[in-house]
Design a protein around this motif. Structure first.
Motif, PDB file in Angstrom:
ATOM      1  N   LYS A 168       0.809  -1.217   0.000  1.00 36.87           N
ATOM      2  CA  LYS A 168       0.000   0.000   0.000  1.00 36.87           C
ATOM      3  C   LYS A 168       0.844   1.270   0.000  1.00 36.87           C
ATOM      4  O   LYS A 168       0.371   2.328  -0.385  1.00 36.87           O
ATOM      5  CB  LYS A 168      -0.890   0.058   1.256  1.00 36.87           C
ATOM      6  N   ASP A 185      -1.205   5.326  -6.654  1.00 47.07           N
ATOM      7  CA  ASP A 185      -1.927   4.473  -7.597  1.00 47.07           C
ATOM      8  C   ASP A 185      -2.609   3.274  -6.930  1.00 47.07           C
ATOM      9  O   ASP A 185      -3.023   2.336  -7.605  1.00 47.07           O
ATOM     10  CB  ASP A 185      -0.978   3.978  -8.685  1.00 47.07           C
ATOM     11  N   TRP A 186      -2.744   3.291  -5.612  1.00 45.31           N
ATOM     12  CA  TRP A 186      -3.203   2.122  -4.880  1.00 45.31           C
ATOM     13  C   TRP A 186      -4.521   1.565  -5.397  1.00 45.31           C
ATOM     14  O   TRP A 186      -4.672   0.374  -5.600  1.00 45.31           O
ATOM     15  CB  TRP A 186      -3.285   2.413  -3.378  1.00 45.31           C
ATOM     16  N   GLU A 187      -5.496   2.403  -5.605  1.00 44.91           N
ATOM     17  CA  GLU A 187      -6.811   1.916  -6.046  1.00 44.91           C
ATOM     18  C   GLU A 187      -6.731   1.250  -7.417  1.00 44.91           C
ATOM     19  O   GLU A 187      -7.509   0.341  -7.698  1.00 44.91           O
ATOM     20  CB  GLU A 187      -7.843   3.051  -6.050  1.00 44.91           C
ATOM     21  N   LYS A 188      -5.799   1.659  -8.232  1.00 43.18           N
ATOM     22  CA  LYS A 188      -5.649   1.073  -9.567  1.00 43.18           C
ATOM     23  C   LYS A 188      -4.918  -0.264  -9.539  1.00 43.18           C
ATOM     24  O   LYS A 188      -5.145  -1.106 -10.401  1.00 43.18           O
ATOM     25  CB  LYS A 188      -4.901   2.036 -10.495  1.00 43.18           C
ATOM     26  N   LYS A 195      -4.277  -2.400  -6.598  1.00 47.87           N
ATOM     27  CA  LYS A 195      -4.443  -3.312  -5.461  1.00 47.87           C
ATOM     28  C   LYS A 195      -4.952  -4.703  -5.858  1.00 47.87           C
ATOM     29  O   LYS A 195      -4.499  -5.700  -5.301  1.00 47.87           O
ATOM     30  CB  LYS A 195      -5.334  -2.700  -4.376  1.00 47.87           C
ATOM     31  N   TRP A 197     -14.098  -5.687  -2.153  1.00 49.92           N
ATOM     32  CA  TRP A 197     -13.049  -5.129  -3.006  1.00 49.92           C
ATOM     33  C   TRP A 197     -13.573  -4.019  -3.905  1.00 49.92           C
ATOM     34  O   TRP A 197     -12.850  -3.475  -4.713  1.00 49.92           O
ATOM     35  CB  TRP A 197     -12.458  -6.240  -3.878  1.00 49.92           C
ATOM     36  N   GLY A 198     -14.867  -3.713  -3.782  1.00 46.73           N
ATOM     37  CA  GLY A 198     -15.433  -2.685  -4.634  1.00 46.73           C
ATOM     38  C   GLY A 198     -15.632  -3.160  -6.056  1.00 46.73           C
ATOM     39  O   GLY A 198     -15.708  -2.372  -6.986  1.00 46.73           O
TER      40      GLY A 198
END
Length: 124
Positions: free
Chosen positions: A39, A70-73, A75, A111-112
């Protein structure tokens, strides 16, 4: 039928299960440790996570790290890579995963994503 709890006979599916995971040349004691370390880009934070006494402690520390931009992209791809490592480097874990046969494995994290379930069987 499906597996919804990673305990008992299925505890090995948990990201808290002890296994060697290499992330950027550094060895971590579980998928959870490595994931939390991924993260952040800060070496000191990563080292704190690597040294966390348990995966639960690593998860707690990971909630407070400086998130990489860029974490959301990235992970999902990172978790997938760690799961592939976990189940391909250890023959016993791979066999245990394959023994789940056609049972659906549903991880309890959000995880969305539609379905909120990472397909770990691809790792086998």
């Amino acid at each position: 039928m499906c597996i919804t709890r990673f305990s008992g006979n299925y505890a090995f599916l948990s990201n808290f299960w002890h296994c060697k995971i290499i992330f950027e040349g550094i060895e971590f004691p579980s998928v959870e440790h490595a994931f939390q370390a991924a993260k952040t880009s800060h070496p000191n934070e990563r080292e704190m996570l690597r040294l966390a006494a348990t995966p639960v402690k690593a998860k707690r520390i990971g909630r407070k790290v400086t998130l990489r931009h860029d974490w959301e992209k990235v992970k999902i791809e990172i978790m997938h890579g760690f799961l592939v490592q976990k189940f391909t480097q250890d023959e016993t874990l791979r066999e245990m995963l394959l023994a789940t046969d056609d049972l659906e494995i549903i991880e309890g994290n959000n995880w969305g994503l539609e379905g909120d379930n990472l397909p770990i069987k691809v790792a086998a």
